[in-house]
Structures are given as structure tokens and as C-alpha cells.
Design a protein around this motif. Sequence first.
Motif, short mmCIF file in Angstrom:
data_model
loop_
_atom_site.label_atom_id
_atom_site.label_comp_id
_atom_site.label_asym_id
_atom_site.label_seq_id
_atom_site.Cartn_x
_atom_site.Cartn_y
_atom_site.Cartn_z
N ARG A 23 0.81 -1.13 0.22
CA ARG A 23 0.31 0.08 -0.02
C ARG A 23 1.01 0.80 -0.11
O ARG A 23 1.23 0.97 1.13
N LEU A 24 0.85 2.38 -1.02
CA LEU A 24 1.14 3.34 -0.71
C LEU A 24 0.38 4.31 0.32
O LEU A 24 -0.82 4.04 -0.12
N LEU A 25 1.21 4.98 1.19
CA LEU A 25 0.59 5.74 1.99
C LEU A 25 0.69 7.18 2.14
O LEU A 25 -0.07 8.26 2.84
N GLY A 26 1.45 7.86 1.08
CA GLY A 26 1.99 9.02 1.05
C GLY A 26 2.97 9.24 -0.16
O GLY A 26 3.79 8.60 0.44
N THR A 27 3.02 9.85 -0.58
CA THR A 27 3.86 10.88 -1.06
C THR A 27 4.28 12.57 -1.55
O THR A 27 3.19 13.00 -1.02
N ASP A 28 5.32 12.41 -1.61
CA ASP A 28 5.34 14.02 -2.02
C ASP A 28 6.40 14.57 -2.99
O ASP A 28 6.70 13.30 -3.69
N THR A 29 7.27 15.85 -2.73
CA THR A 29 7.31 15.74 -4.15
C THR A 29 9.62 14.87 -4.15
O THR A 29 9.65 14.46 -5.20
N LYS A 30 10.13 14.29 -3.00
CA LYS A 30 11.44 13.53 -3.03
C LYS A 30 10.60 12.57 -2.08
O LYS A 30 12.00 11.31 -1.87
N LYS A 31 10.21 12.09 -1.33
CA LYS A 31 9.10 10.93 -0.41
C LYS A 31 8.71 10.29 -0.94
O LYS A 31 7.98 10.99 -1.71
N ALA A 32 8.31 8.57 -0.79
CA ALA A 32 7.70 8.06 -0.47
C ALA A 32 7.80 7.05 1.00
O ALA A 32 7.82 6.75 1.09
N ARG A 33 6.15 6.67 1.66
CA ARG A 33 5.43 5.98 2.21
C ARG A 33 4.11 5.38 2.38
O ARG A 33 3.72 5.17 1.35
N PHE A 34 5.30 3.34 2.47
CA PHE A 34 4.59 2.97 1.72
C PHE A 34 4.46 1.79 2.98
O PHE A 34 5.58 1.31 3.88
N THR A 35 3.51 1.07 2.66
CA THR A 35 3.54 -0.86 3.89
C THR A 35 3.37 -1.90 2.82
O THR A 35 3.18 -2.10 1.55
N HIS A 36 3.96 -3.09 3.76
CA HIS A 36 3.94 -4.54 3.18
C HIS A 36 2.97 -4.97 4.11
O HIS A 36 4.10 -5.38 5.05
N GLU A 37 2.41 -6.10 3.71
CA GLU A 37 1.71 -6.98 4.68
C GLU A 37 2.18 -8.16 3.54
O GLU A 37 1.64 -8.62 2.68
N MET A 38 2.54 -9.35 4.81
CA MET A 38 2.63 -10.47 4.47
C MET A 38 1.77 -11.65 4.74
O MET A 38 1.14 -11.48 6.19
N TYR A 39 1.14 -12.76 3.98
CA TYR A 39 -0.05 -13.80 4.32
C TYR A 39 0.67 -14.92 4.00
O TYR A 39 1.15 -14.98 3.09
N ALA A 40 0.54 -15.89 4.68
CA ALA A 40 0.68 -16.78 4.93
C ALA A 40 -0.63 -17.19 4.11
O ALA A 40 -1.99 -16.92 3.90
N ILE A 41 -0.55 -18.57 2.66
CA ILE A 41 -2.05 -18.45 1.36
C ILE A 41 -1.77 -19.99 1.56
O ILE A 41 -1.05 -20.47 1.56
N ASP A 42 -2.75 -20.47 1.05
CA ASP A 42 -3.17 -21.61 0.72
C ASP A 42 -2.50 -22.34 -0.30
O ASP A 42 -2.10 -23.75 -0.09
N ALA A 43 -2.40 -21.56 -1.53
CA ALA A 43 -1.95 -22.66 -2.60
C ALA A 43 -1.37 -21.24 -3.49
O ALA A 43 -1.34 -20.00 -3.10
N PRO A 44 -0.61 -21.49 -3.97
CA PRO A 44 0.51 -20.95 -5.31
C PRO A 44 -1.00 -20.21 -5.95
O PRO A 44 -1.82 -20.61 -6.48
N GLY A 45 -0.67 -18.54 -5.59
CA GLY A 45 -1.83 -18.06 -6.71
C GLY A 45 -3.20 -17.61 -6.18
O GLY A 45 -3.73 -16.62 -6.12
N ALA A 46 -3.52 -17.66 -4.60
CA ALA A 46 -4.28 -18.21 -4.00
C ALA A 46 -4.37 -16.16 -3.45
O ALA A 46 -3.49 -15.65 -3.46
#
Length: 163
Positions: free
Chosen positions: A81-104
Motif C-alpha cells: 500500500r502506498l500511504l503517501g508521497t511528496d516531492t522526494k519521499k514515499a511512505r508505503f507498507t507491505h503486509e505478508m500473508y500465508a496463503i493456501d496455494a500458489p496464486g491464491a
Amino acid sequence: MTEPLPLLRQQVRPEWIDYNGHMSEAFYVLVFGYATDAMMIETGLHAAYRASTGCSLYTVEAHIRYLDDVPEGTHLAVRTRLLGTDTKKARFTHEMYAIDAPGADPAPDATPVATTELLALHVDQNAGRTTPFPTEIRTRLTALTEEPPPWAGRSIAEVPRSA
């Protein structure tokens, strides 16, 4: 409305497993790094951009939360998720999930196994300093901006000193 960034997908490899029998902390960072690379490709900060401009994103701050053990062979999906940006900065997050199968996809109510929040600067590597994003890149980053998840922006909890 702009579509969200695609999920990054990985599978936990045997060499990522530590002496406790689950994914070592360094490999959570590796997978999150892959997710940052994927975000850069999707927003126009790809290899051709870096080669032609000499500019790239530099991570200057990161906060990782390890929320659950991840055993060998686990299929992972990482949401960015991109949370914000300005002229020279970007703030973002990553959320890691365990999933049942490839592509799920993660279930809508799934709890992440790890999260990270990052602050990155747009750097001109030749000049050795920050530089403004080109208009088309900043427009793309801004269009992708979402509301932060509830955990974003928190600091590490204080632990009282023992007597």
C-alpha cells in the motif's frame, strides 16, 4: 479509482529456515525487499528508469513486525500500500500473508504473518542527494495512495528498565 498494486508471491525456501524451524528474520526482509522492487516496477521506477536517470528509491527507515511463525514451504502473498508521497519521499507498507496455494489470494479477514512500514527517498545517485520525482512518477504514486492500515505509524513500545 486506481487498481491496487498486484500481490507479490513467494514460497518459503529451505535455506530461509533458521535454528528455530521457521523463516529467519533476514528472509522476511528479503521478501519485503522483493515487494518494494515490484512496487518500483509498477510505478515506473524500474531498471530502465534507473539506467536512464541515475535515480532510484533509497529506504531510509523501516519498521517490521513479526507476527507469526512461517514454516518451510509456506506460500506467501505480499500486499503493498502506498500511504503517501511528496516531492522526494514515499511512505508505503507491505503486509505478508500465508496463503493456501500458489496464486491464491489472502482471505479478506486474513491476519498478516508480518508487516513493514517504510520511508524511501528519491535519490539522484550521480549527485548523491535527493531529487524530485518526475511528474508522471509522482502522479502514479499519488493515484495509488490508500488509507493506512491501523498498525501503521506506531513506534516500538517502551520496555521499562529493570531495577
